[in-house]
Design an enzyme around this catalytic site. Sequence first.
Site, PDB file in Angstrom:
ATOM      1  N   SER A 140       0.826  -1.200   0.000  1.00 55.16           N
ATOM      2  CA  SER A 140       0.000   0.000   0.000  1.00 55.16           C
ATOM      3  C   SER A 140       0.870   1.264   0.000  1.00 55.16           C
ATOM      4  O   SER A 140       1.613   1.479  -0.948  1.00 55.16           O
ATOM      5  CB  SER A 140      -0.953  -0.053   1.200  1.00 55.16           C
ATOM      6  OG  SER A 140      -2.045   0.799   1.009  1.00 55.16           O
ATOM      7  N   ASP A 294      -8.643  -6.063  -4.805  1.00 52.50           N
ATOM      8  CA  ASP A 294      -8.413  -4.711  -4.275  1.00 52.50           C
ATOM      9  C   ASP A 294      -9.351  -3.719  -4.972  1.00 52.50           C
ATOM     10  O   ASP A 294      -9.379  -3.643  -6.187  1.00 52.50           O
ATOM     11  CB  ASP A 294      -6.951  -4.337  -4.506  1.00 52.50           C
ATOM     12  CG  ASP A 294      -6.479  -3.193  -3.621  1.00 52.50           C
ATOM     13  OD1 ASP A 294      -7.223  -2.197  -3.484  1.00 52.50           O
ATOM     14  OD2 ASP A 294      -5.378  -3.293  -3.069  1.00 52.50           O
ATOM     15  N   HIS A 323      -7.974  -5.275  -0.312  1.00 50.63           N
ATOM     16  CA  HIS A 323      -6.777  -4.561   0.140  1.00 50.63           C
ATOM     17  C   HIS A 323      -6.313  -5.053   1.507  1.00 50.63           C
ATOM     18  O   HIS A 323      -5.118  -5.116   1.779  1.00 50.63           O
ATOM     19  CB  HIS A 323      -7.060  -3.065   0.184  1.00 50.63           C
ATOM     20  CG  HIS A 323      -5.811  -2.244   0.268  1.00 50.63           C
ATOM     21  ND1 HIS A 323      -4.930  -2.108  -0.791  1.00 50.63           N
ATOM     22  CD2 HIS A 323      -5.263  -1.539   1.286  1.00 50.63           C
ATOM     23  CE1 HIS A 323      -3.914  -1.347  -0.429  1.00 50.63           C
ATOM     24  NE2 HIS A 323      -4.084  -0.979   0.831  1.00 50.63           N
TER      25      HIS A 323
END
Lengths: 348, 348
Positions: A140, A294, A323
């Site tokens: 991320s 995601d 995610h």
Amino acid sequence: MIENEFYSQQNVGPYEYYQVGEFELEEGGVIPQLQLAYRTYGTLNEQKTNAILVPTWFSGTSKNYESYIGPGRALDENEYFIIVVNQIGNGVSTSPHNSGSPIAMEAFPHIRIGDDVRAQYVLVTEKFGITELALVVGGSMGAQQTYEWAVRYPDMVKRAAPIAGTAKNTVHDFLFTQTLIDAITSDPGFKGGRYTSHTEVADGLGRHADIWAVMGLSTEFYQQELWRLFGVESVEQFTQGFLRPLFQSLDPNSLLTMAWKWQRGDVSRHTDGDLAAALNRITAKVFVMPIDEDMFFPVRDCAREQALIPNSELKVIESRLGHFGLFGAEDSYFEQVDCYLRELLASP
Amino acid sequence: MIENEFYSQQNVGPYEYYQVGEFELEEGGVIPQLQLAYRTYGTLNEQKTNAILVPTWFSGTSKNYESYIGPGRALDENEYFIIVVNQIGNGVSTSPHNSGSPIAMEAFPHIRIGDDVRAQYVLVTEKFGITELALVVGGSMGAQQTYEWAVRYPDMVKRAAPIAGTAKNTVHDFLFTQTLIDAITSDPGFKGGRYTSHTEVADGLGRHADIWAVMGLSTEFYQQELWRLFGVESVEQFTQGFLRPLFQSLDPNSLLTMAWKWQRGDVSRHTDGDLAAALNRITAKVFVMPIDEDMFFPVRDCAREQALIPNSELKVIESRLGHFGLFGAEDSYFEQVDCYLRELLASP
């Protein structure tokens, strides 16, 4: 300075501090005494060629990567010297709530991904004398920092594995992050960042968590009741008993510092906005590792960037957690991550 | 009663009113004088076999379907008698802001999809004497009402086309809708529903719109700058100049009435929670028509339901606009909808 036990050694440690000192920021302004909190695993070899750097994600700390590292894993502390570094503003490294005047709380300056990477460069080179990183890997916002490392210091990064993140943040992602920001700042208890305890912003942090519940996971996560993986018995326990308390324990200004930074992650700042030119600078072997479910770093956005990186491959991780697959609640997630990282680390 | 020009004849008309009268609600409580606003196109034939019913979506009115109907289209007013009916609480039919005591504003009772369909049944049968609907078709919450029609009155519905919606709302969708609700109710100007003008809730309605910007479209919508289809020159003009003003012109209590209803759409209420049994009741020929890029009514959720409907087919609409494909900003959207509806209407 506000007390917040979440960021304590007891809760998210162990970590050590490195004093970077006075640090000029890309957006202007200065952090008078920047300190980076980091944790290391393993031993640096004599040639200093076995170092791996792992930067943290939004809302995360070095603690989050414990489950990625261990003997027999791809990130094996018996083989590598692994430095997990807390990003600026994450509540552990220098952050709004743990800083004094003139950068305390609402006065904390804007931080860029580039600031993190330059500060980490000081840590890596000056503290440890490392001039080559065998791997930079992160999820991320950790992926954003990974890309920044590979573009900014191409001679230093031999391999890079951005997981569930992009080199240039997308417009959709910017808008999503803005809803997270506004959930906090719209809380009257936020008081423009001048709250006296993060508990005064519990409502805003709760709504922030609720948006994560929608975008951070996947429609299949709920269809298949995969919240059971988090040890809860109902979806209410997952949202009310896990996600809300998690985000409500964090510092609002810290989240906002990271969110602002996340929205503007963009390696093309090095090349006058030309993303292809920026990614073409990368000499590292790169595995681009998006998560298939995601919702805001979708595979196709990551694949577009991967196509612009000379020595790269797309390795899609399957996770119905979307995610939040990053949290590693599924064994299958780590099996894939370890498999790809082993292959990457074995490549010349 | 609050004045709100958005819902005026001039803005979202023309429409007529039908007085349903005193109306008991599934959740308990009564609307003393329920009126449904509707618009018709075309002429009912003598046998009364050419009627099509079209219920509205969240935040929408009968005006939204103008672009779905016309000579030469699948919904051809020269061939069919088309009734577009505004759902209860949408701001045009009986709603919190246009009702007096005892159901004005925050005192407005909870409405169920089943209430809408029972009220529409009164309109269709008593006002027009129709006992057979050639087609029920609607998008999003219109799809929820379409499913409710097909399950509740199977003998009456010959064909059904739920577009971008589900028969039983999913957990993920419930959580998404909750973020929309909380964006409004968390605004201090909302005052528990006792605002004196919707403009006092502009901030909350704005954040509500911002969440739509993330979930209502798709990542590709922004990647490909498809906001240009809405006649704007930048993404800021789309979010700040189009979406925010759109939602900020609506009545907050009206949106909340619809959102509560949307969250709980569920035809399995007829069969003690057994969705398969409920969908198995359907005798209509059904085309289940999800939009491929829809982020909260994803194809796979719709496909699961379609598999449980005896005489049904899955017809996926391609639109990079995601859920907001419903707005019909692309010719290609209507080409697909018309193609599928023509095929459905031609089937026995």
